[in-house]
Design a protein around this motif. Structure first.
Motif, PDB file in Angstrom:
ATOM      1  N   ALA A 187       0.826  -1.208   0.000  1.00  0.00           N
ATOM      2  CA  ALA A 187       0.000   0.000   0.000  1.00  0.00           C
ATOM      3  C   ALA A 187       0.860   1.257   0.000  1.00  0.00           C
ATOM      4  O   ALA A 187       0.566   2.228  -0.713  1.00  0.00           O
ATOM      5  CB  ALA A 187      -0.941  -0.012   1.204  1.00  0.00           C
ATOM      6  N   GLU A 188       1.932   1.245   0.771  1.00  0.00           N
ATOM      7  CA  GLU A 188       2.828   2.400   0.789  1.00  0.00           C
ATOM      8  C   GLU A 188       3.503   2.577  -0.560  1.00  0.00           C
ATOM      9  O   GLU A 188       3.661   3.707  -1.049  1.00  0.00           O
ATOM     10  CB  GLU A 188       3.874   2.242   1.885  1.00  0.00           C
ATOM     11  N   TYR A 216      -4.122   4.125   4.990  1.00  0.00           N
ATOM     12  CA  TYR A 216      -4.184   3.742   3.579  1.00  0.00           C
ATOM     13  C   TYR A 216      -5.615   3.536   3.074  1.00  0.00           C
ATOM     14  O   TYR A 216      -5.809   3.289   1.883  1.00  0.00           O
ATOM     15  CB  TYR A 216      -3.350   2.480   3.352  1.00  0.00           C
TER      16      TYR A 216
END
Length: 322
Positions: A24-25, A62
């Motif tokens: 996600a990052e 996120y």
């Protein structure tokens, strides 16, 4: 701005949550035009569903959508049920990406849309080996067309070069394939993916009964692509580049421009070195001076993502304290 989604299947384990965190990052930090993509995670296991947002608060920034796979379905089909769950709800966004949890986005994905020229387009990296050769189960030149016939389809042209022909399996094997993608990273338009959604389960069953192989899902996707006459393209290897020495040695041009790194299970062990973000940081720190090219690739990729995670956490702490 076109809308997009990543659909990821996982089990509810610490290592998978860490992989999702890093993925996600990497999407938010490095995916370019796809950096705003929504992350949708299908979670499957024979357990009582729990509140993941509450259990894993570090993932809250996120905006991940968590979908628990039906427990009875998981009991019947195990991990395939988790993968199938990704297709349960009709797609409404412009672009849909089916991906494994063990990938990292290393650079902008803007170019992807050029491989999707029509509303019925789908694209992925052709799998490294043909499915029957990969499992030592027979002659692909004969059995692969027979699979399409078993599904009631005319075998399609075998037009796409297979990346591993020669480096990964003997040159006496077939060198070209139909649209047969490694499921680690597949992208399609809304219309294409909704068409696949209509028949993927049934086509998987046909492939599984014919092949008796863990590669049946990939082959089943290929059946659905032909069934719906989708416009299929082959992505360059940089969109699903494996962390293997053979890949670095044989695909050096692609290695210089990796967009999606598929780190599989070594030398960074996805279920041994990723119980937490701290574990991943320790793995990177212990190899900061490595001369091994595969480890160096992984160290650099992980270091970039872990740095962004630290910056995000620090920024949140400053905002809270301020």
């Amino acid at each position: 701005m076109p809308q997009s989604q990543f659909h990821i299947p996982i089990s509810p384990t610490p290592s998978f949550f860490t992989m999702v965190h890093m993925l996600a990052e990497s999407v938010g930090s490095f995916a370019g035009a796809f950096s705003d993509a929504r992350i949708v995670v299908s979670v499957g296991e024979d357990v009582e569903p729990f509140d993941i947002d509450r259990a894993r608060p570090e993932l809250a920034p996120y905006g991940i959508e968590w979908r628990w796979t039906d427990r009875d379905l998981f009991r019947r089909h195990s991990y395939f049920a988790t993968g199938l769950d990704r297709w349960a709800v009709p797609f409404e966004c412009d672009y849909v990406i089916m991906a494994d949890a063990d990938i990292l986005i290393l650079g902008p994905l803007d170019e992807l849309t050029t491989f999707l020229p029509t509303s019925s387009s789908i694209a992925g990296v052709i799998a490294t080996k043909p499915p029957f050769t990969a499992r030592g189960a027979g002659d692909d030149a004969v059995r692969w067309p027979d699979l399409y016939r078993a599904a009631g389809l005319v075998p399609p042209p075998f037009d796409f070069p297979i990346p591993g022909h020669g480096p990964q399996y003997h040159r006496s094997g077939i060198s070209h394939a139909p649209a047969y993608y490694n499921f680690g990273f597949v992208v399609g338009t809304r219309d294409a993916m909704n068409a696949v959604r209509d028949t993927f389960h049934e086509d998987y069953v046909v492939a599984d009964e014919f092949m008796q192989s863990v590669l049946a899902a990939q082959a089943g996707l290929g059946l659905s692509i032909v069934r719906h006459e989708l416009d299929a393209s082959a992505l360059p290897l940089r969109y699903n580049f494996w962390s293997q020495d053979k890949y670095l040695a044989n695909f050096s041009e692609e290695a210089r421009n990796i967009r999606v790194l598929h780190y599989l299970n070594g030398p960074f062990r996805k279920h041994g070195d990723s119980e937490s973000i701290s574990d991943a940081e320790s793995w990177v720190e212990a190899r900061s001076n490595t001369s091994d090219p595969v480890e160096r690739l992984l160290v650099t990729a992980l270091e970039n993502v872990l740095t962004r995670i630290k910056e995000r956490v620090s920024g949140a702490e400053l905002a809270r304290d301020g």
